[in-house]
Design a protein around this motif. Structure first.
Motif, PDB file in Angstrom:
ATOM      1  N   LEU A  56       0.734  -1.175  -0.155  1.00 45.93           N
ATOM      2  CA  LEU A  56      -0.066   0.117  -0.144  1.00 45.93           C
ATOM      3  C   LEU A  56       0.756   1.278  -0.073  1.00 45.93           C
ATOM      4  O   LEU A  56       0.408   2.514   0.134  1.00 45.93           O
ATOM      5  N   SER A  57       2.357   1.007   0.045  1.00 47.71           N
ATOM      6  CA  SER A  57       2.936   2.269   0.092  1.00 47.71           C
ATOM      7  C   SER A  57       2.658   3.439  -0.868  1.00 47.71           C
ATOM      8  O   SER A  57       2.741   3.063  -2.217  1.00 47.71           O
ATOM      9  N   GLY A  58       2.697   4.571  -0.277  1.00 48.44           N
ATOM     10  CA  GLY A  58       2.397   5.844  -1.235  1.00 48.44           C
ATOM     11  C   GLY A  58       2.257   6.974  -0.414  1.00 48.44           C
ATOM     12  O   GLY A  58       1.383   6.852   0.474  1.00 48.44           O
ATOM     13  N   ALA A  59       2.679   8.192  -0.741  1.00 46.08           N
ATOM     14  CA  ALA A  59       2.616   9.422   0.066  1.00 46.08           C
ATOM     15  C   ALA A  59       1.298  10.137  -0.235  1.00 46.08           C
ATOM     16  O   ALA A  59       0.803   9.698  -1.547  1.00 46.08           O
ATOM     17  N   THR A  60       0.657  10.711   0.564  1.00 42.34           N
ATOM     18  CA  THR A  60      -0.834  11.084   0.128  1.00 42.34           C
ATOM     19  C   THR A  60      -0.758  11.936  -0.815  1.00 42.34           C
ATOM     20  O   THR A  60       0.180  12.915  -1.171  1.00 42.34           O
ATOM     21  N   ILE A  61      -1.717  11.946  -1.787  1.00 38.94           N
ATOM     22  CA  ILE A  61      -1.858  13.077  -2.781  1.00 38.94           C
ATOM     23  C   ILE A  61      -2.738  14.245  -2.346  1.00 38.94           C
ATOM     24  O   ILE A  61      -2.659  15.237  -3.167  1.00 38.94           O
ATOM     25  N   ALA A  62      -3.132  14.091  -1.124  1.00 39.94           N
ATOM     26  CA  ALA A  62      -4.058  15.536  -0.529  1.00 39.94           C
ATOM     27  C   ALA A  62      -3.166  16.266   0.024  1.00 39.94           C
ATOM     28  O   ALA A  62      -3.412  16.811   1.081  1.00 39.94           O
ATOM     29  N   LYS A  63      -2.156  16.898  -0.661  1.00 39.79           N
ATOM     30  CA  LYS A  63      -1.500  17.884  -0.075  1.00 39.79           C
ATOM     31  C   LYS A  63      -1.124  18.941  -1.596  1.00 39.79           C
ATOM     32  O   LYS A  63      -1.690  18.568  -2.614  1.00 39.79           O
ATOM     33  N   ARG A  64      -0.605  19.989  -0.975  1.00 37.14           N
ATOM     34  CA  ARG A  64      -0.121  21.111  -2.380  1.00 37.14           C
ATOM     35  C   ARG A  64       0.830  20.175  -2.952  1.00 37.14           C
ATOM     36  O   ARG A  64       2.040  19.950  -2.376  1.00 37.14           O
ATOM     37  N   TRP A  65       0.630  20.437  -4.187  1.00 38.80           N
ATOM     38  CA  TRP A  65       2.028  19.703  -5.189  1.00 38.80           C
ATOM     39  C   TRP A  65       2.900  20.682  -5.661  1.00 38.80           C
ATOM     40  O   TRP A  65       2.462  21.503  -6.634  1.00 38.80           O
ATOM     41  N   THR A  66       3.940  20.792  -5.147  1.00 38.24           N
ATOM     42  CA  THR A  66       5.139  21.440  -5.389  1.00 38.24           C
ATOM     43  C   THR A  66       5.937  20.577  -6.421  1.00 38.24           C
ATOM     44  O   THR A  66       5.624  19.335  -6.300  1.00 38.24           O
ATOM     45  N   LYS A  67       6.956  20.888  -7.084  1.00 39.66           N
ATOM     46  CA  LYS A  67       7.590  20.173  -7.740  1.00 39.66           C
ATOM     47  C   LYS A  67       8.263  18.944  -7.117  1.00 39.66           C
ATOM     48  O   LYS A  67       8.175  17.758  -7.417  1.00 39.66           O
ATOM     49  N   LYS A  68       8.983  19.446  -5.990  1.00 40.61           N
ATOM     50  CA  LYS A  68       9.210  18.586  -4.914  1.00 40.61           C
ATOM     51  C   LYS A  68       8.682  17.299  -4.414  1.00 40.61           C
ATOM     52  O   LYS A  68       8.752  16.254  -4.324  1.00 40.61           O
ATOM     53  N   TYR A  69       7.090  17.812  -3.995  1.00 39.78           N
ATOM     54  CA  TYR A  69       6.384  16.634  -3.574  1.00 39.78           C
ATOM     55  C   TYR A  69       5.736  16.048  -4.511  1.00 39.78           C
ATOM     56  O   TYR A  69       5.270  14.603  -4.351  1.00 39.78           O
ATOM     57  N   LYS A  70       5.413  16.399  -5.950  1.00 40.04           N
ATOM     58  CA  LYS A  70       5.347  15.595  -6.697  1.00 40.04           C
ATOM     59  C   LYS A  70       6.375  14.393  -7.347  1.00 40.04           C
ATOM     60  O   LYS A  70       5.883  13.226  -7.387  1.00 40.04           O
ATOM     61  N   TRP A  72     -10.485  28.186  -8.939  1.00 37.31           N
ATOM     62  CA  TRP A  72      -9.331  29.056  -8.758  1.00 37.31           C
ATOM     63  C   TRP A  72      -8.888  28.949  -7.097  1.00 37.31           C
ATOM     64  O   TRP A  72      -7.820  29.107  -6.676  1.00 37.31           O
ATOM     65  N   GLN A  73      -9.663  28.760  -6.184  1.00 35.64           N
ATOM     66  CA  GLN A  73      -9.711  28.791  -4.849  1.00 35.64           C
ATOM     67  C   GLN A  73      -8.887  27.610  -4.566  1.00 35.64           C
ATOM     68  O   GLN A  73      -7.807  27.523  -3.957  1.00 35.64           O
ATOM     69  N   LEU A  74      -9.334  26.572  -5.138  1.00 35.59           N
ATOM     70  CA  LEU A  74      -8.412  24.864  -4.931  1.00 35.59           C
ATOM     71  C   LEU A  74      -7.210  25.195  -5.619  1.00 35.59           C
ATOM     72  O   LEU A  74      -6.154  24.598  -4.988  1.00 35.59           O
ATOM     73  N   LYS A  75      -7.074  25.636  -6.788  1.00 35.13           N
ATOM     74  CA  LYS A  75      -5.688  25.955  -7.387  1.00 35.13           C
ATOM     75  C   LYS A  75      -4.683  26.874  -6.434  1.00 35.13           C
ATOM     76  O   LYS A  75      -3.626  26.428  -6.610  1.00 35.13           O
ATOM     77  N   LEU A  76      -5.327  27.889  -5.755  1.00 35.78           N
ATOM     78  CA  LEU A  76      -4.372  28.589  -4.927  1.00 35.78           C
ATOM     79  C   LEU A  76      -3.888  27.714  -3.511  1.00 35.78           C
ATOM     80  O   LEU A  76      -2.739  27.896  -3.191  1.00 35.78           O
ATOM     81  N   LEU A  77      -4.751  26.994  -3.133  1.00 36.59           N
ATOM     82  CA  LEU A  77      -4.621  26.085  -2.043  1.00 36.59           C
ATOM     83  C   LEU A  77      -3.633  24.932  -2.432  1.00 36.59           C
ATOM     84  O   LEU A  77      -2.538  24.752  -1.697  1.00 36.59           O
ATOM     85  N   PHE A  78      -3.960  23.932  -3.544  1.00 34.74           N
ATOM     86  CA  PHE A  78      -3.306  22.746  -3.721  1.00 34.74           C
ATOM     87  C   PHE A  78      -2.437  22.897  -4.915  1.00 34.74           C
ATOM     88  O   PHE A  78      -1.635  21.719  -5.113  1.00 34.74           O
ATOM     89  N   GLY A  79      -2.278  23.819  -5.948  1.00 36.53           N
ATOM     90  CA  GLY A  79      -1.623  23.966  -6.912  1.00 36.53           C
ATOM     91  C   GLY A  79      -2.183  22.876  -8.074  1.00 36.53           C
ATOM     92  O   GLY A  79      -3.411  22.842  -8.094  1.00 36.53           O
ATOM     93  N   GLU A  80      -1.200  22.174  -8.630  1.00 37.32           N
ATOM     94  CA  GLU A  80      -1.621  21.277  -9.326  1.00 37.32           C
ATOM     95  C   GLU A  80      -2.478  20.005  -8.825  1.00 37.32           C
ATOM     96  O   GLU A  80      -3.397  19.304  -9.580  1.00 37.32           O
ATOM     97  N   GLY A  81      -2.476  19.959  -7.598  1.00 36.67           N
ATOM     98  CA  GLY A  81      -2.972  19.148  -6.871  1.00 36.67           C
ATOM     99  C   GLY A  81      -4.572  18.869  -6.771  1.00 36.67           C
ATOM    100  O   GLY A  81      -5.105  18.055  -6.186  1.00 36.67           O
ATOM    101  N   SER A  82      -4.940  20.392  -7.154  1.00 32.13           N
ATOM    102  CA  SER A  82      -6.443  20.477  -7.336  1.00 32.13           C
ATOM    103  C   SER A  82      -7.204  19.492  -8.160  1.00 32.13           C
ATOM    104  O   SER A  82      -8.381  19.208  -7.925  1.00 32.13           O
ATOM    105  N   GLU A  83      -6.340  18.905  -9.247  1.00 31.52           N
ATOM    106  CA  GLU A  83      -7.060  18.114 -10.269  1.00 31.52           C
ATOM    107  C   GLU A  83      -7.621  16.761  -9.471  1.00 31.52           C
ATOM    108  O   GLU A  83      -8.656  16.222  -9.650  1.00 31.52           O
ATOM    109  N   VAL A  84      -6.935  16.573  -8.115  1.00 31.97           N
ATOM    110  CA  VAL A  84      -7.616  15.364  -7.591  1.00 31.97           C
ATOM    111  C   VAL A  84      -9.314  15.854  -6.937  1.00 31.97           C
ATOM    112  O   VAL A  84     -10.032  14.752  -7.042  1.00 31.97           O
ATOM    113  N   LEU A  85      -9.371  16.937  -6.836  1.00 33.17           N
ATOM    114  CA  LEU A  85     -10.859  17.499  -6.727  1.00 33.17           C
ATOM    115  C   LEU A  85     -11.773  17.729  -7.696  1.00 33.17           C
ATOM    116  O   LEU A  85     -13.044  17.656  -7.694  1.00 33.17           O
TER     117      LEU A  85
END
Length: 281
Positions: A53-67, A236-249
């Motif tokens: 099941l290993s894997g970092a959560t995707i429910a965070k802001r996606w910076t280049k480093k976090y991706k 746009w609010q989600l993109k401010l919070l999560f960046g590219e990670g907003s695509e999850v929602l």
């Protein structure tokens, strides 16, 4: 059985530990085990069943480093596991996690099932495709579950949503028409047990057959906890919070668990009202 769960400290891992520990011997390990490959090999050789099941959560802001962390925690861990697994004297039955993010966007009237083989063009789709290919490099007989959003009060998306909804600030995300693939935590656990009992392998969608959009899910949640459903969240609010990670929602994912149903699996919570009623009883 002797069951080894890698990534066993998260929401799904803890739920599976509680289920299997009643009748089996279970060891649950976090991602730090990959730093000690000899010990991991010993655990693999000890086990009859390996759940990855290993894997970092995707429910965070996606910076280049976090991706990169999202990617490496799935792809590189499976690559390490493949090397150790295939060097082991004992090769246990393997169950691996993936995600319905594999599929391209679709609406609830046009769901994809497992017969659709072409992944979508976005990061989540490419991630899931590579994740699964690396899982099959561990074992060509692996059982791979593509998870929808797992509903549990103990963690995951529902726990994150609840404070806002309890304040009466729940509402549609964007236009709310994006299809919302979900599964009750108990049905997920039962599907794992079913897969073991039936000795399944290959790829299976692990989502409820009840296809609903995000707005209908939100309305059902608000009704269950007796709160209004009024305040719209704009993309746009989600993109401010999560960046590219907003695509999850924002991504609309319509998914049908066709193969599980064909094999005779019965969902205890096949519709959202019964699922939420059980979770908040």
């Amino acid at each position: 059985m002797k069951i080894l769960i890698l990534g066993g400290t998260g929401l799904v891992g803890k739920a599976l530990v509680s289920h299997f520990a009643i009748n089996h011997e279970v060891k649950a390990l976090g991602r730090e085990i990959y730093n000690n490959q000899q010990l991991l090999k010993e655990y693999i050789e000890w086990s009859d069943l390996l759940i990855q099941l290993s894997g970092a959560t995707i429910a965070k802001r996606w910076t280049k480093k976090y991706k990169e962390e999202i990617w490496d925690s799935r792809i590189k861990t499976n690559q390490k596991l493949a090397k150790i697994y295939n060097q082991s004297r004992n090769r246990p039955k393997l169950i691996c996690a993936s995600a319905v993010g594999f599929y391209p966007e679709s609406d609830c009237k046009n769901p994809f099932d497992e017969s659709y083989k072409k992944h979508g063009p976005d990061f989540l789709s490419i991630l899931a495709d590579n994740w699964e290919q690396e899982a099959l490099n561990i074992s060509s007989k692996a059982l791979i579950f593509r998870f929808g959003v797992v509903l549990s009060k103990n963690g995951g998306a529902l726990k994150e949503m609840l404070p806002m909804y309890r304040l009466g600030a729940g509402g549609p995300i964007g236009n709310g028409t994006q299809c919302f693939p979900w599964i009750h935590i108990q049905d997920l656990i039962n599907a794992f047990q079913f897969g073991i009992d039936k000795n399944l392998n290959g790829i299976y969608n692990l989502t409820s057959p009840d296809l609903i959009n995000q707005k209908d899910f939100g309305k059902a949640l608000s009704k269950t906890i007796s709160r209004p459903f009024l305040i719209k969240t704009f993309p746009w609010q989600l993109k401010l919070l999560f960046g590219e990670g907003s695509e999850v929602l924002l991504k609309s994912l319509a998914v049908n668990p066709k193969k599980l149903l064909k094999h005779g699996f019965k969902f205890n919570f096949a519709n959202i009202d019964s699922a939420l009623k059980d979770l908040f009883k």
